[in-house]
Design a protein around this motif. Structure first.
Motif, short mmCIF file in Angstrom:
data_model
loop_
_atom_site.label_atom_id
_atom_site.label_comp_id
_atom_site.label_asym_id
_atom_site.label_seq_id
_atom_site.Cartn_x
_atom_site.Cartn_y
_atom_site.Cartn_z
N THR A 1 16.82 97.22 4.31
CA THR A 1 16.16 96.36 5.29
C THR A 1 17.12 95.42 6.01
O THR A 1 18.21 95.11 5.51
N GLN B 1 16.48 92.05 9.29
CA GLN B 1 15.54 91.32 10.15
C GLN B 1 15.94 91.50 11.59
O GLN B 1 17.12 91.34 11.96
N GLU C 1 5.38 88.88 22.79
CA GLU C 1 4.56 89.02 21.59
C GLU C 1 4.86 90.34 20.89
O GLU C 1 5.09 91.36 21.55
N LEU C 2 4.85 90.31 19.57
CA LEU C 2 5.16 91.47 18.74
C LEU C 2 3.90 91.91 18.02
O LEU C 2 3.26 91.13 17.34
N SER C 3 3.55 93.19 18.16
CA SER C 3 2.30 93.67 17.57
C SER C 3 2.44 94.04 16.10
O SER C 3 1.48 93.95 15.33
N THR C 4 3.62 94.52 15.69
CA THR C 4 3.83 95.00 14.33
C THR C 4 5.06 94.33 13.74
O THR C 4 6.12 94.30 14.37
N GLN C 5 4.92 93.79 12.54
CA GLN C 5 6.03 93.07 11.93
C GLN C 5 6.98 93.99 11.15
O GLN C 5 8.16 93.70 11.03
N ASN C 6 6.46 95.09 10.63
CA ASN C 6 7.27 95.97 9.78
C ASN C 6 7.41 97.35 10.42
O ASN C 6 6.41 97.97 10.79
N VAL D 1 15.53 90.47 15.69
CA VAL D 1 15.19 89.36 16.58
C VAL D 1 15.13 89.90 18.01
O VAL D 1 16.14 90.39 18.55
N TYR D 2 13.93 89.79 18.65
CA TYR D 2 13.77 90.12 20.06
C TYR D 2 13.80 88.83 20.86
O TYR D 2 13.14 87.85 20.52
N HIS E 1 4.39 97.84 21.22
CA HIS E 1 5.05 97.04 20.18
C HIS E 1 5.39 95.64 20.70
O HIS E 1 5.25 94.65 19.99
#
Length: 467
Positions: free
Chosen positions: A457, A459, A343-348, A461-462, A370
């Protein structure tokens, strides 16, 4: 003529003084087979009916009627509710089997005299058999309690116009003490197929079995070994030793008991015992549960955790009469699926160059928690970019200017379109937070020089990877 009257008079005197008492015994025994299969229980007592014989009997044969009556003055030394279950009738007189005898239940004879048989017979000496029976339909209608119950107050009177005879047989009811398993508990399998079981969702399951018994019932459970056998779902899995005490068992039906942690010693899950039900057949349900805390402590790694559960049914009486205890053993399995979540807490995430110091020393930011990692297998985490550079319109900055690593770890990677491992060798874990540090180090600042101001910017990916 005078001689004939003398003979007849003597015969009458003989008949009047021929009556006397006789004792007989009858035993009704209820065994486990009677209750299990519903086989009726029957018994016979033979009562002698004394009659004159010889010449006078030959002269008067066929001319006299005999009547057999029955009565009961006292109850058994057990609840009177069983009286309607036992019926009695005259089975035969002499060598003649009867089809016209009226059966009565014992409650119908209690304090009441009933005519059970009436017929015209000869005056030959005879015996009457008194039959007792618990019909099949009645076997399942009562709660039969183990013990010996004796009644000596039955009375049967056989009489003619000239004589009568009373018999007081002893009727004994024996209910054998026994316990058995009529059905085998089914194997129990708990399947952990959702990570929420580790987060508070109860994990539980039940098994049900049927006992038949005539004594108060205790149900106890134990495990065959102190630890569960473990079979992994993937190669390279670590050895696991999980105690059976993480599993709680409790009786949930027909009554509710207190939970007991499993051990190799029997734990009674039916404090006070289970009472004897009507029909002597009882379905019992055992609920097994594992708390989220115990699940994380002992069942975190994917695989099968197996033991055998022993079920013991025993006599709960203060002085047990049904022995030995009955025991069954069936498998118990906890199956943990291969589960994972990232799970990712922050998108930016922003790295900003705002002053000369930033261009001199570089910039970094650490996002606390994070990533949140959960997995029931060993795993690693990689990061990659979806584009070949950080872009702002037609302007770009190379991906490898950005370094990413787990805070507190010496390992960091340069961003690339190829997945880069930021952490590896993670053992099974639930909701493990990872603090992630993003940076453009001093050595890469030169790549920023001469770039038009703006936001560049890409994108990210984790990916969580597992065997």
């Amino acid at each position: 003529m005078s001689r004939l009257r003398e003979i007849f008079f003597c015969a009458i005197l003989l008949l009047c003084f021929s009556a006397n008492n006789a004792k007989a015994q009858a035993v009704l025994e209820i065994t486990s087979s009677n209750i299990t299969t519903g086989v009726p229980v029957s018994a016979t007592a033979t009562n002698t009916i004394g009659m004159p014989s010889g010449l006078i009997g030959g002269i008067l044969g066929g001319l006299l009627s005999i009547v057999i009556k029955g009565t009961l003055t006292n109850d058994f030394t057990t609840p009177s509710s069983i009286l309607p279950a036992i019926s009695t009738n005259v089975g035969s007189v002499g060598t003649s089997l009867l089809s016209s005898s009226t059966p009565y239940t014992l409650d119908q004879l209690l304090h009441t005299t009933q005519t059970m048989y009436s017929a015209t017979i000869s005056l030959e000496s005879a015996q009457a058999t008194i039959q007792y029976q618990i019909p099949q339909a009645k076997m399942a209608s009562y709660a039969w309690v183990a013990g010996n119950y004796i009644n000596t107050s039955l009375s049967y009177t056989a009489g003619t116009l000239l004589s009568s005879k009373t018999s007081t047989p002893t009727l004994t009811l024996i209910v054998d003490p026994f316990i058995n398993f009529q059905s085998t508990p089914r194997p129990v399998t708990h399947t952990v197929d959702n990570l929420n079981y580790y987060r508070g969702t109860p994990l539980s399951g039940t098994t049900t079995f049927i006992n038949q018994y005539t004594v108060p019932l205790n149900i106890a459970v134990s495990a065959t070994k102190a630890t569960l056998d473990y079979t992994p779902l993937y190669s390279g899995a670590a050895a696991v030793s999980t105690t059976v005490s993480y599993i709680t068992a409790n009786l949930s039906s027909p009554s509710v008991g207190s939970g007991k942690n499993l051990s190799t010693s029997y734990q009674n899950v039916s404090p006070g015992g289970i009472s004897i039900p009507v029909g002597n057949k009882q379905s019992s349900t055992i609920t097994y549960s594992i708390s989220s805390t115990n699940l994380k402590a002992g069942f975190l790694q994917a695989g099968d955790y197996i033991t055998n559960i022993n079920y013991q049914a025993s006599d709960a009486s203060a002085t047990p009469s049904a022995s030995p205890a009955q025991v069954l053993s069936v498998p118990f399995t906890v199956h943990v699926d291969t589960l994972s979540a990232l799970e990712l807490s922050t998108q930016n995430i922003s790295l900003s160059f705002n002053n000369a110091s930033d261009y001199t020393n570089g910039v970094d930011t650490t996002i606390q928690g994070h990533l949140t990692l959960s997995s029931t297998v060993a795993c690693s985490v990689t990061v990659s970019a979806t584009s070949s550079a950080l872009t702002n319109g037609s302007n770009s900055i190379p991906l490898d200017c950005v370094s990413i690593g787990v805070n507190g770890s010496s390992q960091s990677v340069n961003l690339s379109t190829t997945p880069q491992t930021i952490i590896s060798g993670i053992t099974p874990v639930i909701d493990q937070p990872l603090n992630i540090t993003y940076s453009i180090p001093k050595s890469k600042v030169s790549e920023m020089l001469g770039k038009p101001p703006g936001t560049y910017t890409t994108q990210l990916v984790y990916t969580l990877t597992a065997p």
